[in-house]
Design a protein around this motif. Structure first.
Motif, PDB file in Angstrom:
ATOM      1  N   TYR A   7      -1.327  37.301   3.150  1.00 24.95           N
ATOM      2  CA  TYR A   7      -0.353  37.049   2.091  1.00 24.95           C
ATOM      3  C   TYR A   7      -0.493  35.629   1.536  1.00 24.95           C
ATOM      4  O   TYR A   7      -0.443  35.412   0.320  1.00 24.95           O
ATOM      5  N   CYS A  10      -3.570  35.422  -0.610  1.00 27.14           N
ATOM      6  CA  CYS A  10      -3.344  36.097  -1.903  1.00 27.14           C
ATOM      7  C   CYS A  10      -2.527  35.199  -2.836  1.00 27.14           C
ATOM      8  O   CYS A  10      -2.819  35.099  -4.041  1.00 27.14           O
ATOM      9  N   LYS A  11      -1.500  34.567  -2.291  1.00 24.49           N
ATOM     10  CA  LYS A  11      -0.679  33.669  -3.097  1.00 24.49           C
ATOM     11  C   LYS A  11      -1.508  32.500  -3.614  1.00 24.49           C
ATOM     12  O   LYS A  11      -1.374  32.071  -4.765  1.00 24.49           O
ATOM     13  N   ARG A  14      -3.650  33.737  -6.465  1.00 23.97           N
ATOM     14  CA  ARG A  14      -2.825  33.940  -7.664  1.00 23.97           C
ATOM     15  C   ARG A  14      -2.497  32.614  -8.335  1.00 23.97           C
ATOM     16  O   ARG A  14      -2.533  32.484  -9.561  1.00 23.97           O
ATOM     17  N   ASP A  15      -2.175  31.608  -7.532  1.00 24.37           N
ATOM     18  CA  ASP A  15      -1.853  30.291  -8.080  1.00 24.37           C
ATOM     19  C   ASP A  15      -3.059  29.669  -8.778  1.00 24.37           C
ATOM     20  O   ASP A  15      -2.930  29.044  -9.841  1.00 24.37           O
ATOM     21  N   ILE A  17      -5.606  31.317 -10.121  1.00 23.85           N
ATOM     22  CA  ILE A  17      -5.838  32.079 -11.353  1.00 23.85           C
ATOM     23  C   ILE A  17      -4.836  31.671 -12.433  1.00 23.85           C
ATOM     24  O   ILE A  17      -5.189  31.455 -13.602  1.00 23.85           O
ATOM     25  N   LYS A  18      -3.561  31.560 -12.037  1.00 19.46           N
ATOM     26  CA  LYS A  18      -2.524  31.173 -12.998  1.00 19.46           C
ATOM     27  C   LYS A  18      -2.791  29.782 -13.563  1.00 19.46           C
ATOM     28  O   LYS A  18      -2.678  29.555 -14.775  1.00 19.46           O
TER      29      LYS A  18
END
Length: 429
Positions: A7, A10-11, A14-15, A17-18
Motif C-alpha cells: 500500500y 502504491c501511494k 501515485r504521488d 505520477i501526480k
C-alpha cells in the motif's frame, strides 16, 4: 506487513505520477499561455469533455452525406441568384474605393527552400485528412527525409503556375454553428474544408509570399484584426470596447451596428477577386495565374463516419479551413474600410464580422438623428457594395445596439432601414 508495504509503495507511485503530471501541465500551460485554443483543448482533455456530434435524422449515413452536400451547394446557388435578382445591384459605382497606388508588383511566387519549409511545416497542425495517404503525425516524424521532395513539388507548382487538381479537392465536415441550435436543420451547420497536408504546405508558402508583399507595401487594413500577426479577436474587442467606454466617459452614447453576412466565404466571386488582386494589390503575371489556378476547378464532398457523398464542383468562394482562403477573403473585402471612412464612421473588422459605431450626445435628439442617418447611409452603401460583389447582408441577424451609462437613461430607440428591411435597436447599459 507485506500488505502495508505494498500500500505504501502504491501511494508513493501515485504521488510521483501526480507530481509529474502537475509539473508537465504547469509547464505546458505556461508555454502556451497566449494560445487560447491550446489551453481550452487541454482543459477539455483533462476534464474528459468531448461534445457529442448530432446531425439531422436520415435513413442512412450515405443519405445524410448527400443531403449535406446538396444543401451546401444549393444554398450558395440560391444566395447568388437572390443577389442577381436585386434591382440595380450592379449599377453602383464603387471604383473609388478600389484605387490603391503601390510602388511594386508581385509578378511571381519565389521558390522556397528546405530551411524555409522546415519552419513553415512545424506551424501546420497535425490534424489528418482522410485524403492523405498517411497520417500527418507519422509524416512529420519522417519530414526531414521528405522535405527535399516536398520543396520540389512546391517550386514546380509556382514555376508552372498550376495548383495540382488533386490538391484542390476538399473534404467537408458539417459543423453546428452553436451547440444550442437545432441540429435537425441543415441551415444551422457550416461546411469546414479539410485539405491534404501537401496542399496546406503549398498554400502556406504562397500565403507567406503574399503576406510579405502586403506588409512591404503597407497594404493591410489597419482596422482588420483577423489572420494578422499580433492581431486577434481579443485585440479587436479591446479596441472596440475601449472606444465605447471612452465615449461613455465623455458623456456620449454609442450606436453599435454588428453586421452578419450569409455564407460570406462561400459566395466570393473568383473573377472579381482576381481583378481586385491585380488592381488593388499589384498581383500580376505568373503570381496571378497561380492564384487563378488555385481558385478554379475545385471540388468537395461530405464525409461522415466513414461514408461519403458524391463529389460536387465548387464554382464560387474560398475554402474555409484552408490557409489561403481567409487571407484572400480579407483582400476581397478590403474596399469596405475606405467605404466606411467616407462616412466618417468608426469601424473594426474581424474576418467577416464587421463592427460599425458612432457617438451622439446624451439627451441630444439632433445628434442622435444625425448619427442614425450617418449609420443608415453607411449601411446602405455597404449593402449595395456587397450586392455588386456577390455578398449578401443578412439583416435578420444584423444587430443594432445603443450603449450608454446607467446614470444617463435615454428613451428614444433609433431604428435603421436598409432597402425594405428595418433593423430595430436594443438599448444596453
Amino acid at each position: 506487513m507485506d500488505k502495508q508495504q505494498y500500500y505504501d509503495q502504491c501511494k508513493r507511485v501515485r504521488d510521483i505520477i501526480k507530481s509529474s503530471k502537475m509539473n508537465y501541465y504547469s509547464a505546458f500551460i505556461l508555454e502556451n499561455k497566449s494560445d487560447h485554443k491550446v489551453l481550452f483543448n487541454t482543459i477539455d482533455r483533462l476534464l474528459h469533455r468531448k461534445s457529442e456530434k448530432h446531425y439531422p435524422t436520415c435513413n442512412s449515413i450515405t443519405e445524410l452525406c448527400n443531403s449535406f452536400a446538396n444543401f451546401f451547394s444549393e444554398k450558395i446557388v440560391a444566395i447568388r441568384q437572390e443577389i442577381d435578382d436585386l434591382p440595380n445591384a450592379d449599377s453602383f459605382d464603387f471604383e473609388q474605393f478600389d484605387e490603391m497606388i503601390i510602388d511594386s508588383e508581385l509578378t511571381e511566387l519565389f521558390p522556397t527552400s528546405v530551411e524555409e519549409l522546415s519552419a513553415l511545416v512545424g506551424k501546420i497542425s497535425t490534424k489528418s485528412c482522410s485524403l492523405d495517404p498517411v497520417p500527418v503525425s507519422l509524416l512529420k516524424n519522417c519530414i526531414t527525409d521528405l522535405l527535399p521532395i516536398i520543396c520540389q513539388v512546391v517550386n514546380l507548382s509556382f514555376e508552372s503556375t498550376i495548383m495540382p487538381t488533386s490538391m484542390k479537392q476538399a473534404l467537408l465536415s458539417p459543423l453546428l454553428k452553436k451547440q444550442t441550435l437545432n441540429f435537425e436543420s441543415f441551415s444551422n451547420f457550416r461546411p469546414i474544408s479539410n485539405l491534404k497536408f501537401l496542399s496546406k504546405v503549398i498554400e502556406k508558402v504562397a500565403a507567406s509570399r503574399l503576406w510579405d508583399h502586403l506588409c512591404t507595401n503597407d497594404l493591410n487594413e489597419i482596422f482588420q484584426s483577423a489572420y494578422k500577426k499580433y492581431h486577434s479577436c481579443e485585440t479587436a474587442l479591446v479596441r472596440v470596447q475601449n472606444d465605447i467606454l471612452k465615449a461613455i466617459d465623455n458623456n456620449k452614447c454609442v450606436i453599435l451596428l454588428l453586421l452578419d453576412l450569409s455564407a460570406a466565404f462561400d459566395t466570393v466571386d473568383h473573377d472579381i477577386l482576381l481583378n481586385r488582386l491585380q488592381s488593388n494589390f499589384g498581383i500580376k503575371g505568373k503570381a496571378q495565374a497561380w492564384f487563378r489556378s488555385y481558385l478554379t476547378d475545385r471540388t468537395h464532398f461530405v464525409k461522415i463516419d466513414g461514408s461519403s457523398s458524391s463529389v460536387h464542383p465548387v464554382s464560387y468562394g474560398v475554402p474555409q479551413g484552408s490557409v489561403l482562403g481567409p487571407l484572400l477573403y480579407l483582400l476581397y473585402t478590403s474596399p469596405l474600410g475606405n467605404l466606411m471612412r467616407k462616412h466618417d464612421i468608426s469601424f473594426h473588422l474581424y474576418a467577416d464580422d464587421n463592427h460599425i459605431y458612432t457617438t451622439f450626445g446624451f439627451n441630444n435628439d439632433v445628434e442622435l438623428s444625425l448619427a442614425t442617418c450617418r449609420v443608415e447611409r453607411c449601411l446602405a452603401d455597404i449593402t449595395n457594395w456587397m450586392s455588386a460583389n456577390k455578398l449578401k447582408l443578412n439583416t435578420d441577424k444584423t444587430e443594432l445596439l445603443v450603449l450608454h451609462s446607467k446614470f444617463r437613461q435615454i428613451s428614444l430607440q433609433p431604428n435603421i432601414t436598409v432597402r425594405s428591411d428595418t433593423i430595430k435597436s436594443n438599448i444596453h447599459i
